[in-house]
Design an enzyme around this catalytic site. Structure first.
Site, PDB file in Angstrom:
ATOM      1  NE  ARG A 171      -3.488  -2.074   2.801  1.00 22.10           N
ATOM      2  CZ  ARG A 171      -4.789  -1.942   2.628  1.00 22.10           C
ATOM      3  NH1 ARG A 171      -5.313  -0.774   2.342  1.00 22.10           N
ATOM      4  NH2 ARG A 171      -5.589  -2.979   2.742  1.00 22.10           N
ATOM      5  CB  THR A 172       3.649   2.365   2.162  1.00 25.66           C
ATOM      6  OG1 THR A 172       2.906   2.128   3.345  1.00 25.66           O
ATOM      7  CG2 THR A 172       4.486   3.614   2.335  1.00 25.66           C
ATOM      8  CE  LYS A 205      25.721  -8.739  -7.163  1.00 23.59           C
ATOM      9  NZ  LYS A 205      25.799  -7.835  -8.307  1.00 23.59           N
ATOM     10  NE  ARG A 228       7.330   0.620   5.032  1.00 23.45           N
ATOM     11  CZ  ARG A 228       6.174   0.233   5.554  1.00 23.45           C
ATOM     12  NH1 ARG A 228       6.137  -0.833   6.330  1.00 23.45           N
ATOM     13  NH2 ARG A 228       5.079   0.894   5.322  1.00 23.45           N
ATOM     14  CG  HIS A 273       4.545   4.837   8.132  1.00 23.25           C
ATOM     15  ND1 HIS A 273       5.044   5.314   6.943  1.00 23.25           N
ATOM     16  CD2 HIS A 273       3.514   4.027   7.807  1.00 23.25           C
ATOM     17  CE1 HIS A 273       4.347   4.799   5.943  1.00 23.25           C
ATOM     18  NE2 HIS A 273       3.414   4.013   6.438  1.00 23.25           N
TER      19      HIS A 273
END
Lengths: 310, 152
Positions: free
Chosen positions: A55-56, A85, A106, A134
């Protein structure tokens, strides 16, 4: 004169002043009323999701595209060469910021966005760092509250559910405390608001009270902010005994104030029954839609001088 | 009556006085004072007018810099540092709690990004009643002093 957010990193709500929060809310309203499809034309924004959050991510990417910008990036860091890596976040950020005009990220670890901002040559927007912050969720919540109430000043706001782990309610409490709002915290004892938020409210002499059920206060409220009580945090018997106090049903809304609006960061599970959806108080789906406008506003402000310079 | 010293005087170096009883050994360990091969004399549980009991540390040929003195305040907020030359106290000052502590303590939050990246940890020191709390610059969480293994 530059707008105060131009080329700024957006990492944590306590970094933002009341004036900056108001500027973002005003800009979100302006963009919602008058779309600006050319504002980020020829700009590239990197969408870096070191952990998945559909959603974000979709909301951010929609915001960029509605402003005419281009998106590069990845949806799950574990599936990229960055993750496989073993490159440090510091090195990843140096490279990504050289490709883009801004980036949002995120990350599963707390503090990742703050660290990124210290090594990035372009503005970083925190799209969630572990259990920490957030901020764009809070900005969309603020915009939605302003849109429904016509003001952020002196509102009576209740938070219900998981107040201990819900970073959404922590940040929103911090932001609304700048506007003299009064708070009602409704949560099982095991999921009560953390001490550090309570200490901040005490220091600022903000009025708040603790309650065991929604019915105790619902008729006094302007905003009822629901969150999910996670079943897995309780044993089955305890959960069954406790959950009825924290579920909102339409029949609990018969005597509420006309201007009450019910918000929820979504996804909801069973804490708001579906009969609430058709009442004039439900506003959670509009709230989710507002996420795009709030993120458009933020990107517009940090990447251009268009709005704040007015 | 002539006062008798309970810990032998030193010619040159630093005397850390008014250390809360029990903190002296932790300070030795934290600052790795014994690693420098200088002579160190330590008094534990000495009588003290103000504190009833105190610890005291004398380190020869070593002078605490301002940064070390500030870090010392995290263990012993009321400590005094005496700089000694030729058996005389040439400078005496109280430690003061630093506003920020960088690169000294690991963040107690195991999911803090500072554990995995090539950066110094960074904490803001906040006084709360009689105690202090350290707030991590990165993960934004606040911790009691007791949660830091380095201070234990």
């Amino acid at each position: 004169m530059n707008n105060p957010l131009y080329q700024k990193h957006i990492i944590s709500i306590p970094d933002l002043s009341r004036q900056e929060l108001e500027l973002i809310v005003d800009t979100a309203q302006s963009i919602k009323q008058q779309p600006r499809p050319e504002l980020l034309k020829n700009k590239v924004v990197a969408s870096c999701f070191f952990e998945a959050s559909t959603r974000t991510r979709l909301s951010f990417e929609t915001a960029v595209q509605r402003l005419g910008g281009s998106v590069i990036g990845f949806a799950d860091g574990g599936n990229t060469s960055l993750g496989k890596k073993g490159e440090t976040l510091v090195d990843s950020v140096k490279v990504i910021s050289s490709y883009s005009d801004a980036f949002f990220m995120r990350h599963p670890q707390e503090g990742a966005a703050r660290l990124a901002s210290e090594f990035s040559s372009v503005p970083v927007v925190n799209g969630g760092d572990g259990s920490n912050q957030h901020p764009t969720q809070t900005l969309l919540d603020l915009f939605t509250i302003y849109e429904t109430q016509g003001s952020l000043e002196g509102l009576k706001v209740a938070f219900v559910g998981d107040l201990k782990y819900g970073r959404t309610v922590h940040s929103l409490t911090q932001a609304l405390s700048l506007f003299g709002c009064e708070f009602y915290f409704i949560a099982p004892k095991a999921l009560a608001m953390p001490d550090y938020i309570i200490e901040e409210l005490n220091e600022r002499e903000i009025t708040y009270s603790l309650h065991d059920s929604i019915e105790e206060v619902v008729n006094e409220l302007d905003i009822l902010y629901m969150t999910r009580v996670q079943k897995e945090r309780f044993d089955e018997t305890e959960y069954q005994h406790m959950k009825s106090s924290f579920i909102l049903r339409a029949n609990m809304l018969e005597q509420v104030k006309d201007n009450l609006k019910i918000l929820h960061p979504l996804p909801r599970v069973d804490e708001i029954t579906t009969d609430v959806d058709t009442t004039p108080y439900a506003y959670y789906f509009e709230q989710a839609e507002n996420g795009v406008y709030a993120r458009q506003a933020l990107l517009a402000l940090i990447m251009t001088n268009e709005f704040g310079a007015q | 009556m002539k006062k008798k010293l309970q810990v032998e005087a030193i010619a040159h170096g630093t005397v850390i006085d008014h250390v809360p009883a029990g903190q002296g050994i932790k300070i030795l360990k934290f600052f790795q004072l014994s690693a420098a091969q200088e002579r160190i004399t330590v008094g534990l549980n000495l009588p003290s007018g103000e504190q009833q009991q105190k610890d005291l540390i004398k380190v020869e040929n070593t002078v605490f810099d301002e940064n070390q003195a500030n870090q010392l305040a995290l263990f012993a907020p009321n400590a005094t540092i005496n700089v000694i030359e030729d058996f005389e106290v040439v400078r005496k000052f109280h430690v003061s709690t630093p506003e920020q502590v960088k690169g000294v303590f690991a963040c107690p939050n195991s999911n803090c990004i500072s554990h995995n990246e090539p950066i110094d940890s960074n904490f803001y020191v906040r006084h709360q009643q009689q105690d202090i709390k350290l707030k991590c610059h990165y993960c934004e969480k606040s911790f009691d002093r007791s949660l830091f293994s380095e201070l234990d």
